[in-house]
Design a protein around this motif. Structure first.
Motif, PDB file in Angstrom:
ATOM      1  N   ALA A  64       0.955  -0.727  -0.153  1.00  0.00           N
ATOM      2  CA  ALA A  64       0.325  -0.223   0.397  1.00  0.00           C
ATOM      3  C   ALA A  64       1.199   1.251  -0.166  1.00  0.00           C
ATOM      4  O   ALA A  64       1.914   1.088   0.937  1.00  0.00           O
ATOM      5  CB  ALA A  64      -0.831   0.536   1.117  1.00  0.00           C
ATOM      6  N   VAL A  65       0.324   2.128  -0.619  1.00  0.00           N
ATOM      7  CA  VAL A  65       1.303   3.801  -0.776  1.00  0.00           C
ATOM      8  C   VAL A  65       0.320   4.774  -0.710  1.00  0.00           C
ATOM      9  O   VAL A  65      -0.770   4.694  -1.183  1.00  0.00           O
ATOM     10  CB  VAL A  65       1.617   3.307  -2.086  1.00  0.00           C
ATOM     11  CG1 VAL A  65       2.162   4.770  -2.323  1.00  0.00           C
ATOM     12  CG2 VAL A  65       2.630   2.205  -2.842  1.00  0.00           C
ATOM     13  N   LYS A  66       0.345   5.098   0.081  1.00  0.00           N
ATOM     14  CA  LYS A  66      -0.232   6.649   0.331  1.00  0.00           C
ATOM     15  C   LYS A  66      -0.217   8.087  -0.128  1.00  0.00           C
ATOM     16  O   LYS A  66       1.697   8.439  -0.703  1.00  0.00           O
ATOM     17  CB  LYS A  66      -0.236   7.596   1.723  1.00  0.00           C
ATOM     18  CG  LYS A  66      -0.553   6.735   2.962  1.00  0.00           C
ATOM     19  CD  LYS A  66      -0.576   7.420   4.130  1.00  0.00           C
ATOM     20  CE  LYS A  66      -1.542   6.361   5.496  1.00  0.00           C
ATOM     21  NZ  LYS A  66      -1.278   7.558   7.091  1.00  0.00           N
ATOM     22  N   LEU A  67      -1.536   8.494  -0.833  1.00  0.00           N
ATOM     23  CA  LEU A  67      -0.429   9.505  -1.692  1.00  0.00           C
ATOM     24  C   LEU A  67      -1.617  11.057  -1.052  1.00  0.00           C
ATOM     25  O   LEU A  67      -2.344  10.526  -0.373  1.00  0.00           O
ATOM     26  CB  LEU A  67      -1.450   9.591  -2.950  1.00  0.00           C
ATOM     27  CG  LEU A  67      -1.335  10.951  -4.229  1.00  0.00           C
ATOM     28  CD1 LEU A  67       0.359  11.390  -4.327  1.00  0.00           C
ATOM     29  CD2 LEU A  67      -2.643  10.626  -5.140  1.00  0.00           C
ATOM     30  N   LEU A  68      -0.964  11.193  -0.578  1.00  0.00           N
ATOM     31  CA  LEU A  68      -0.807  12.728   0.089  1.00  0.00           C
ATOM     32  C   LEU A  68      -0.992  14.035  -0.309  1.00  0.00           C
ATOM     33  O   LEU A  68       0.112  14.391  -0.960  1.00  0.00           O
ATOM     34  CB  LEU A  68      -0.733  12.927   1.848  1.00  0.00           C
ATOM     35  CG  LEU A  68      -0.400  11.959   2.411  1.00  0.00           C
ATOM     36  CD1 LEU A  68      -0.092  11.356   3.707  1.00  0.00           C
ATOM     37  CD2 LEU A  68      -1.793  11.649   2.991  1.00  0.00           C
ATOM     38  N   GLU A  69      -1.809  15.289  -0.034  1.00  0.00           N
ATOM     39  CA  GLU A  69      -1.071  16.526  -1.060  1.00  0.00           C
ATOM     40  C   GLU A  69      -0.814  17.149   0.309  1.00  0.00           C
ATOM     41  O   GLU A  69      -1.162  16.709   2.426  1.00  0.00           O
ATOM     42  CB  GLU A  69      -2.746  17.269  -0.471  1.00  0.00           C
ATOM     43  CG  GLU A  69      -2.599  17.344  -2.107  1.00  0.00           C
ATOM     44  CD  GLU A  69      -3.882  18.544  -2.770  1.00  0.00           C
ATOM     45  OE1 GLU A  69      -3.544  19.907  -3.043  1.00  0.00           O
ATOM     46  OE2 GLU A  69      -5.037  17.766  -2.989  1.00  0.00           O
ATOM     47  N   SER A  70       0.899  18.046   0.157  1.00  0.00           N
ATOM     48  CA  SER A  70       1.000  18.235   1.719  1.00  0.00           C
ATOM     49  C   SER A  70       1.075  19.538   1.596  1.00  0.00           C
ATOM     50  O   SER A  70       1.887  21.077   0.106  1.00  0.00           O
ATOM     51  CB  SER A  70       2.432  18.435   1.867  1.00  0.00           C
ATOM     52  OG  SER A  70       3.468  18.980   3.237  1.00  0.00           O
ATOM     53  N   LYS A  71       0.784  21.199   2.896  1.00  0.00           N
ATOM     54  CA  LYS A  71       1.214  22.474   2.198  1.00  0.00           C
ATOM     55  C   LYS A  71       2.194  22.700   2.243  1.00  0.00           C
ATOM     56  O   LYS A  71       2.689  24.033   2.452  1.00  0.00           O
ATOM     57  CB  LYS A  71       0.306  23.301   3.545  1.00  0.00           C
ATOM     58  CG  LYS A  71      -1.515  22.919   2.938  1.00  0.00           C
ATOM     59  CD  LYS A  71      -1.659  23.417   4.354  1.00  0.00           C
ATOM     60  CE  LYS A  71      -3.943  23.418   3.967  1.00  0.00           C
ATOM     61  NZ  LYS A  71      -4.533  24.489   5.605  1.00  0.00           N
ATOM     62  N   LEU A  72       3.686  21.910   3.166  1.00  0.00           N
ATOM     63  CA  LEU A  72       4.650  22.642   2.873  1.00  0.00           C
ATOM     64  C   LEU A  72       5.669  21.628   1.701  1.00  0.00           C
ATOM     65  O   LEU A  72       6.414  22.392   2.112  1.00  0.00           O
ATOM     66  CB  LEU A  72       5.287  21.893   4.144  1.00  0.00           C
ATOM     67  CG  LEU A  72       4.849  22.061   5.650  1.00  0.00           C
ATOM     68  CD1 LEU A  72       5.258  20.650   6.736  1.00  0.00           C
ATOM     69  CD2 LEU A  72       4.740  23.572   5.742  1.00  0.00           C
ATOM     70  N   VAL A  73       5.004  21.382   0.936  1.00  0.00           N
ATOM     71  CA  VAL A  73       6.142  20.798  -0.178  1.00  0.00           C
ATOM     72  C   VAL A  73       4.990  21.703  -1.108  1.00  0.00           C
ATOM     73  O   VAL A  73       3.979  21.528  -2.154  1.00  0.00           O
ATOM     74  CB  VAL A  73       5.994  19.142  -0.225  1.00  0.00           C
ATOM     75  CG1 VAL A  73       6.910  18.999  -1.498  1.00  0.00           C
ATOM     76  CG2 VAL A  73       6.594  18.739   0.717  1.00  0.00           C
ATOM     77  N   GLN A  74       6.100  21.646  -2.363  1.00  0.00           N
ATOM     78  CA  GLN A  74       5.067  23.161  -3.888  1.00  0.00           C
ATOM     79  C   GLN A  74       5.360  21.541  -4.487  1.00  0.00           C
ATOM     80  O   GLN A  74       5.373  22.337  -5.397  1.00  0.00           O
ATOM     81  CB  GLN A  74       6.168  23.558  -3.938  1.00  0.00           C
ATOM     82  CG  GLN A  74       5.578  25.097  -3.008  1.00  0.00           C
ATOM     83  CD  GLN A  74       4.863  25.334  -2.690  1.00  0.00           C
ATOM     84  OE1 GLN A  74       3.937  25.452  -3.696  1.00  0.00           O
ATOM     85  NE2 GLN A  74       4.080  25.212  -1.695  1.00  0.00           N
ATOM     86  N   THR A  75       6.351  20.273  -4.301  1.00  0.00           N
ATOM     87  CA  THR A  75       6.351  19.951  -6.321  1.00  0.00           C
ATOM     88  C   THR A  75       6.110  18.590  -5.060  1.00  0.00           C
ATOM     89  O   THR A  75       6.303  17.674  -3.849  1.00  0.00           O
ATOM     90  CB  THR A  75       8.219  19.575  -6.381  1.00  0.00           C
ATOM     91  OG1 THR A  75       8.985  19.338  -5.603  1.00  0.00           O
ATOM     92  CG2 THR A  75       8.356  21.091  -6.561  1.00  0.00           C
TER      93      THR A  75
END
Length: 190
Positions: free
Chosen positions: A174-185
């Motif tokens: 299992a691999v998680k896909l997350l959106e982060s406010k700290l990372v732009q790329t």
């Protein structure tokens, strides 16, 4: 062995053995690196290169441990407080003579210098080791921060595309896909 270490032969033997292991690890690691330089380009898969490189690192570590064990002799601490064995000479031609005694003389001086300065070498190594462990710890803390702070699940469409890509690549875990406010790329962590 320094002045404080002569009163404690066990700690003097420990520092001496560690100093010799560090000194010998330079040529041992160089030999393994040259061997890897020859072997790695001939390997076809990244998996093979990874495990051969990992084996090389393990070999360097084992060589250092064996060198340490070989040199750890608490009952045989040389007394170098009077700098015996080091001859100082103003004759520069001695260093450029190219005679067989030159190599023996150079090795004797290097060996004596190392015997007298093991505590310094070990202290410098420990400072470097501490610095890089602190750097590694800071990096791991920052990675953990990226995984937990300011993250959220992306839209359902992105999750579906990501799962399809994961399956096409053959990832069974299992691999998680997350959106982060700290990372732009895009970043892969783990």
């Amino acid at each position: 062995a320094g002045p404080g270490l002569t009163r404690h032969p066990e700690s003097a033997a420990l520092v001496r053995a560690l100093g010799w292991a560090l000194a010998h690890s330079l040529w041992q690691a160089t030999a393994v690196a040259l061997l890897l330089l020859i072997i790695l380009p001939r390997l076809k898969t990244a998996w093979q290169r990874y495990w051969v490189a990992y084996g090389g690192l393990t070999l360097v570590f084992l060589a250092a441990v064996i060198t340490f064990a070989w040199n750890y002799k608490p009952s045989q601490i040389p007394d170098l407080s009077d700098s015996a064995g080091i001859e100082t000479t103003g004759n520069v031609s001695l260093f450029f003579a190219g005679t067989p005694t030159f190599n023996a003389y150079l090795w004797q001086n290097l060996s004596t210098w190392l015997e007298m300065n093991h505590a310094l070498l070990v202290a410098i190594w420990l400072l470097g080791f501490g610095f890089f462990m602190l750097r590694l710890g800071t990096g791991l803390w920052q990675v953990q921060r990226l995984r937990t702070l300011g993250v959220s699940l992306p839209e359902a469409g992105w999750l579906e595309r990501f799962d399809l890509l994961r399956q096409r690549l053959g990832f069974s875990r299992a691999v998680k896909l997350l959106e982060s406010k700290l990372v732009q790329t895009p970043v892969a962590i783990g």
